[in-house]
Design a protein around this motif. Structure first.
Motif, PDB file in Angstrom:
ATOM      1  N   GLU A  27       0.687  -1.413  -0.098  1.00  0.00           N
ATOM      2  CA  GLU A  27       0.163  -0.055  -0.133  1.00  0.00           C
ATOM      3  C   GLU A  27       0.901   1.489   0.080  1.00  0.00           C
ATOM      4  OE1 GLU A  27       0.800  -1.778   2.274  1.00  0.00           O
ATOM      5  OE2 GLU A  27       0.275  -1.127   4.461  1.00  0.00           O
ATOM      6  N   THR A  28       2.181   1.126   0.321  1.00  0.00           N
ATOM      7  CA  THR A  28       3.138   2.325   0.311  1.00  0.00           C
ATOM      8  C   THR A  28       4.039   2.492  -1.059  1.00  0.00           C
ATOM      9  OG1 THR A  28       4.792   0.920   1.193  1.00  0.00           O
ATOM     10  CG2 THR A  28       3.489   2.206   2.848  1.00  0.00           C
ATOM     11  N   VAL A  29       4.745   1.641  -1.355  1.00  0.00           N
ATOM     12  CA  VAL A  29       5.424   1.644  -2.675  1.00  0.00           C
ATOM     13  C   VAL A  29       5.770   0.307  -2.937  1.00  0.00           C
ATOM     14  CG1 VAL A  29       6.418   3.817  -1.950  1.00  0.00           C
ATOM     15  CG2 VAL A  29       7.836   1.717  -1.377  1.00  0.00           C
ATOM     16  N   SER A  54      25.422  -2.549   4.578  1.00  0.00           N
ATOM     17  CA  SER A  54      25.219  -2.244   5.870  1.00  0.00           C
ATOM     18  C   SER A  54      23.985  -1.571   6.135  1.00  0.00           C
ATOM     19  CB  SER A  54      26.259  -0.989   6.064  1.00  0.00           C
ATOM     20  OG  SER A  54      26.108  -0.037   5.125  1.00  0.00           O
ATOM     21  N   ASP A  55      23.007  -1.501   4.866  1.00  0.00           N
ATOM     22  CA  ASP A  55      21.672  -0.814   5.238  1.00  0.00           C
ATOM     23  C   ASP A  55      20.701  -1.886   5.164  1.00  0.00           C
ATOM     24  OD1 ASP A  55      19.805   0.986   5.105  1.00  0.00           O
ATOM     25  OD2 ASP A  55      20.080   1.798   3.081  1.00  0.00           O
ATOM     26  N   PRO A  56      20.121  -2.399   6.612  1.00  0.00           N
ATOM     27  CA  PRO A  56      19.073  -3.450   6.444  1.00  0.00           C
ATOM     28  C   PRO A  56      17.904  -3.172   5.792  1.00  0.00           C
ATOM     29  CG  PRO A  56      19.208  -2.139   8.695  1.00  0.00           C
ATOM     30  CD  PRO A  56      20.289  -1.479   7.530  1.00  0.00           C
ATOM     31  N   VAL A  59      11.312  -6.718   7.207  1.00  0.00           N
ATOM     32  CA  VAL A  59      10.928  -7.929   7.048  1.00  0.00           C
ATOM     33  C   VAL A  59       9.314  -7.882   7.132  1.00  0.00           C
ATOM     34  CG1 VAL A  59      10.570 -10.250   8.072  1.00  0.00           C
ATOM     35  CG2 VAL A  59      12.758  -9.215   7.946  1.00  0.00           C
ATOM     36  N   HIS A  60       8.657  -8.365   6.046  1.00  0.00           N
ATOM     37  CA  HIS A  60       7.279  -8.432   5.881  1.00  0.00           C
ATOM     38  C   HIS A  60       6.696  -9.622   6.134  1.00  0.00           C
ATOM     39  CE1 HIS A  60       8.893  -5.010   3.363  1.00  0.00           C
ATOM     40  NE2 HIS A  60       7.885  -4.439   3.431  1.00  0.00           N
ATOM     41  N   VAL A  61       5.807  -9.330   6.866  1.00  0.00           N
ATOM     42  CA  VAL A  61       4.927 -10.673   7.497  1.00  0.00           C
ATOM     43  C   VAL A  61       3.322 -10.286   7.287  1.00  0.00           C
ATOM     44  CG1 VAL A  61       6.539 -11.322   9.320  1.00  0.00           C
ATOM     45  CG2 VAL A  61       4.842  -9.647   9.939  1.00  0.00           C
ATOM     46  N   PRO A 109      21.232  -5.175  16.235  1.00  0.00           N
ATOM     47  CA  PRO A 109      20.254  -6.200  17.029  1.00  0.00           C
ATOM     48  C   PRO A 109      19.113  -5.962  16.920  1.00  0.00           C
ATOM     49  CG  PRO A 109      21.337  -4.055  18.124  1.00  0.00           C
ATOM     50  CD  PRO A 109      21.843  -4.031  16.608  1.00  0.00           C
ATOM     51  N   ARG A 110      18.626  -5.004  16.285  1.00  0.00           N
ATOM     52  CA  ARG A 110      17.031  -4.881  15.932  1.00  0.00           C
ATOM     53  C   ARG A 110      16.558  -5.497  14.537  1.00  0.00           C
ATOM     54  NH1 ARG A 110      15.220   0.647  18.210  1.00  0.00           N
ATOM     55  NH2 ARG A 110      17.107   1.381  17.288  1.00  0.00           N
ATOM     56  N   VAL A 111      15.234  -5.870  14.217  1.00  0.00           N
ATOM     57  CA  VAL A 111      14.779  -6.329  13.128  1.00  0.00           C
ATOM     58  C   VAL A 111      13.688  -5.308  12.805  1.00  0.00           C
ATOM     59  CG1 VAL A 111      13.569  -8.078  14.176  1.00  0.00           C
ATOM     60  CG2 VAL A 111      14.053  -8.133  11.492  1.00  0.00           C
ATOM     61  N   GLU A 173       6.397   5.663   1.674  1.00  0.00           N
ATOM     62  CA  GLU A 173       6.707   4.694   2.624  1.00  0.00           C
ATOM     63  C   GLU A 173       6.136   4.584   4.064  1.00  0.00           C
ATOM     64  OE1 GLU A 173       9.033   6.695   1.140  1.00  0.00           O
ATOM     65  OE2 GLU A 173      10.480   5.434  -0.227  1.00  0.00           O
ATOM     66  N   SER A 174       6.211   3.476   4.647  1.00  0.00           N
ATOM     67  CA  SER A 174       5.781   3.320   5.906  1.00  0.00           C
ATOM     68  C   SER A 174       6.538   4.098   7.144  1.00  0.00           C
ATOM     69  CB  SER A 174       5.933   1.856   6.348  1.00  0.00           C
ATOM     70  OG  SER A 174       7.242   1.346   6.378  1.00  0.00           O
ATOM     71  N   THR A 175       5.753   4.442   8.103  1.00  0.00           N
ATOM     72  CA  THR A 175       6.364   5.148   9.038  1.00  0.00           C
ATOM     73  C   THR A 175       7.126   3.936  10.074  1.00  0.00           C
ATOM     74  OG1 THR A 175       4.539   6.635   9.223  1.00  0.00           O
ATOM     75  CG2 THR A 175       5.772   6.493  11.391  1.00  0.00           C
ATOM     76  N   PRO A 219      17.055   3.573  10.830  1.00  0.00           N
ATOM     77  CA  PRO A 219      16.685   3.725   9.520  1.00  0.00           C
ATOM     78  C   PRO A 219      16.519   5.130   8.916  1.00  0.00           C
ATOM     79  CG  PRO A 219      14.811   3.333  10.888  1.00  0.00           C
ATOM     80  CD  PRO A 219      16.009   3.421  11.731  1.00  0.00           C
ATOM     81  N   GLY A 220      16.700   4.995   7.414  1.00  0.00           N
ATOM     82  CA  GLY A 220      16.012   6.100   6.759  1.00  0.00           C
ATOM     83  C   GLY A 220      16.949   7.507   6.578  1.00  0.00           C
ATOM     84  N   GLN A 221      18.277   7.166   7.191  1.00  0.00           N
ATOM     85  CA  GLN A 221      18.951   8.242   7.753  1.00  0.00           C
ATOM     86  C   GLN A 221      20.118   8.796   6.701  1.00  0.00           C
ATOM     87  OE1 GLN A 221      20.054   7.650  11.908  1.00  0.00           O
ATOM     88  NE2 GLN A 221      17.755   8.312  12.320  1.00  0.00           N
TER      89      GLN A 221
HETATM   90  O1  TXA Z   1       6.961   1.250   3.003  1.00  0.00           O
HETATM   91  C1  TXA Z   1       7.762   0.732   3.118  1.00  0.00           C
HETATM   92  O2  TXA Z   1       8.522   0.571   4.356  1.00  0.00           O
HETATM   93  C2  TXA Z   1       8.523   0.146   1.964  1.00  0.00           C
HETATM   94  C3  TXA Z   1       7.708  -1.096   1.608  1.00  0.00           C
HETATM   95  C4  TXA Z   1       8.270  -1.860   0.382  1.00  0.00           C
HETATM   96  O3  TXA Z   1       7.195  -1.913   2.563  1.00  0.00           O
HETATM   97  N1  TXA Z   1       9.984  -0.392   2.297  1.00  0.00           N
HETATM   98  C5  TXA Z   1      10.987   0.357   2.526  1.00  0.00           C
HETATM   99  O4  TXA Z   1      12.374  -0.091   2.530  1.00  0.00           O
HETATM  100  O5  TXA Z   1      10.827   1.629   2.278  1.00  0.00           O
HETATM  101  P1  TXA Z   1      13.588   0.614   2.503  1.00  0.00           P
HETATM  102  O6  TXA Z   1      14.257  -0.513   2.530  1.00  0.00           O
HETATM  103  O7  TXA Z   1      13.481   1.329   1.061  1.00  0.00           O
HETATM  104  O8  TXA Z   1      13.567   1.403   3.680  1.00  0.00           O
HETATM  105  C6  TXA Z   1      13.475   0.919   4.950  1.00  0.00           C
HETATM  106  C7  TXA Z   1      14.620   1.644   5.883  1.00  0.00           C
HETATM  107  C8  TXA Z   1      15.887   1.737   5.596  1.00  0.00           C
HETATM  108  O9  TXA Z   1      16.215   3.105   5.679  1.00  0.00           O
HETATM  109  C9  TXA Z   1      16.509   0.969   6.433  1.00  0.00           C
HETATM  110  O10 TXA Z   1      18.009   1.639   6.757  1.00  0.00           O
HETATM  111  C10 TXA Z   1      15.718   0.775   7.660  1.00  0.00           C
HETATM  112  O11 TXA Z   1      14.471   1.033   7.317  1.00  0.00           O
HETATM  113  N2  TXA Z   1      15.883  -0.409   8.477  1.00  0.00           N
HETATM  114  C11 TXA Z   1      15.502  -1.615   8.058  1.00  0.00           C
HETATM  115  N3  TXA Z   1      15.875  -2.611   8.898  1.00  0.00           N
HETATM  116  C12 TXA Z   1      16.483  -1.927   9.882  1.00  0.00           C
HETATM  117  C13 TXA Z   1      17.082  -2.287  11.365  1.00  0.00           C
HETATM  118  N4  TXA Z   1      17.150  -3.550  11.487  1.00  0.00           N
HETATM  119  N5  TXA Z   1      17.785  -1.494  11.957  1.00  0.00           N
HETATM  120  C14 TXA Z   1      17.699  -0.160  11.675  1.00  0.00           C
HETATM  121  N6  TXA Z   1      17.186   0.340  10.445  1.00  0.00           N
HETATM  122  C15 TXA Z   1      16.447  -0.653   9.689  1.00  0.00           C
END
Ligand code: TXA
Ligand code: MG
Length: 449
Positions: A27-29, A54-56, A59-61, A109-111, A173-175, A219-221
């Motif tokens: 529903e986001t992207v 290095s950019d995690p 996980v979609h459930v 350490p976090r997912v 994207e999601s919050t 994330p997202g930084q």
């Molecule tokens: O809406 C969304 O969240 C979309 C759809 C596809 O679900 N996904 C998305 O994923 O935006 P991505 O990879 O483009 O952005 C996810 C952000 C990244 O900035 C990443 O660094 C952070 O989340 N992230 C993911 N797992 C992390 C973790 N274990 N610890 C810290 N940051 C994490």
């Protein structure tokens, strides 16, 4: 490789079971998905996206019940939010469970977990016995795709299947939220506004959305992110109707323009959010040199739009010459481009012919209209001074001698700035804007494609 565009969930499931990477709708992207429990499949996602390991990944459930082994525990605040907002555009950072390979979390350490709401992806998660690791389906640093056609443009021939779920409803994207030392932190503003979460939790969220360290603790930084393949300038109250630009506005403007995109926010911010990435991707294709974007008020959903646009905006500098401009004309140019600071590069900050451009009077007049002024003739101090000013002011102009912007480029200033990723725009004496130099990173990409 042939890429299939289909709504057939069982074909998608079969490919995922074999370890393939496919594109999925949310529903986001759109996301680039792989079996989150298989390191080998996850590695392919990083490779396709050219994303640093290095950019995690998130996980979609399917839902709360599917978190066993994925997260080590579900704190009360997280439980409350999942009950209320899942499936939906909310990602939570929780202690990692043993089933998740290190590749997914980049050793952190976090997912990050989320249950996407799109019916096709819900059906897909039902059809496979594992969760899906999925980043947005764009090359690293690019604009996220919100339609199957966008994914096609990025990855046709590189992935076997795009699951066609139509255009994404939220379009942003999601919050992302998580806990640090007992505080709840908003790491990435997104499709669910901060205010909505605060109300559900009954407490304020702290903010941490700026770059701190590599690897990201959160994330997202990445500061440069979500960037289109054209220089983007963000933050205008009224963007000037430049002819070489694509223009994106959220409030009506008093001019017409062949490449004007109007995403009204007055009544419904959600529609503007849904259209934003689509619009930026359309701007990339227009025969223009750069993109000017009006400022968004950063409240509610606007916080996410503002965040993405700020990151998409290149650091840029304007150059302006004082020529023989009457003071009023000069000031009008500064106003037009919303210049908030002037860095004077002249060797001698005096002008025999145009006394109001001498340092004393100039500084005083700028002060009166709230524009910062600094004189920096030392070539070695130029870059740090520009960077400092850009941290404090959105738009900075370099003042050069005699109306000749090229005089700004003694000491190969343009080379240095464009290597550092800056775009350089001349403000011509006629009042028009001219893209003098795109950043090196962009010009290379242009040559490659
Ligand atoms: O809406 C969304 O969240 C979309 C759809 C596809 O679900 N996904 C998305 O994923 O935006 P991505 O990879 O483009 O952005 C996810 C952000 C990244 O900035 C990443 O660094 C952070 O989340 N992230 C993911 N797992 C992390 C973790 N274990 N610890 C810290 N940051 C994490
Ligand atoms: Mg992304």
């Amino acid at each position: 490789m042939e890429t299939l565009l289909t709504t057939d969930v069982s074909q998608a499931a079969t490919l995922l079971r074999k370890g393939a990477v496919i594109a999925i709708p949310t529903e986001t992207v759109y996301g680039l998905a792989a079996n989150a429990l298989e390191a080998e499949a996850v590695r392919k996602v990083f490779e396709l996206k050219k994303r640093p390991s290095s950019d995690p990944l998130i996980v979609h459930v399917q839902g709360l019940e599917a978190l066993e082994g994925i997260v080590a525990e579900i704190p009360d605040w997280a439980y409350k939010l999942m009950m209320r907002f899942w499936p939906g555009p909310l990602t939570l950072l929780l202690p990692k469970g043993p089933a998740v390979p290190e590749e997914v979390t980049a050793g952190l350490p976090r997912v990050a977990v989320r249950a996407p709401a799109h019916p096709l992806t819900q059906a897909l998660l039902q059809a496979v016995p594992f969760p899906l690791a999925a980043p947005s389906a764009n090359p690293f640093g690019g604009v996220s795709p919100t339609t199957p056609a966008h994914v096609w443009d990025y990855f046709a021939g590189q992935i076997p299947l795009i699951l066609d779920g139509g255009p994404c409803a939220a379009g942003i994207e999601s919050t992302i939220i998580g806990e640090e030392n007992g505080r709840l932190i908003l790491y990435r503003p997104g499709a669910i506004p901060r205010e909505t979460l605060e109300e559900a939790l009954g407490e304020k969220l702290y903010t941490r959305t700026h770059v701190t360290s590599t690897p990201p603790v959160a994330p997202g930084q990445f500061l440069r992110h979500y960037a289109p393949r054209k220089p983007l300038l963000y933050g205008w109250r009224t963007p000037p109707p430049e002819k070489n630009a694509s223009i994106v506005v959220f409030q009506p403007v008093p001019f017409s323009h062949p490449y004007l995109h109007y995403l009204p926010t007055a009544e419904n911010l959600a529609d503007a959010a849904a259209q934003l990435y689509h619009t930026l991707l359309a701007c990339e294709k227009e025969p223009t040199h750069y993109i000017l974007v009006q400022a968004v008020s950063p409240y509610g959903l606007g916080e996410a739009l503002h965040d993405r646009l700020r990151r998409a905006s290149l650091p840029h500098v304007f150059t302006i010459g004082h020529s023989n401009h009457p003071w009023a004309d000069f000031q009008a140019l500064l106003q037009k481009y919303e210049i908030h600071a002037i860095l004077d590069l002249r060797k001698q900050p005096y002008s025999r012919y145009v006394p109001h451009f001498s340092q004393g009077p100039l500084q005083k007049a700028l002060h009166e209209v709230n524009i910062a002024y600094e004189w920096q003739p030392n070539p070695n101090r130029l870059l740090p001074t520009i960077e400092k000013l850009l941290r404090e002011h959105l738009h900075v102009a370099l003042l050069c001698a005699e109306g000749d912007p090229n005089r700004c480029h003694r000491f190969s200033l343009s080379d240095t700035l464009s290597e550092k990723g800056f775009a350089i725009f001349h403000i011509l004496p006629t009042g028009e804007l001219h893209l003098h130099r795109a950043p090196i990173s962009l010009s290379l990409e242009e040559k490659a494609s």
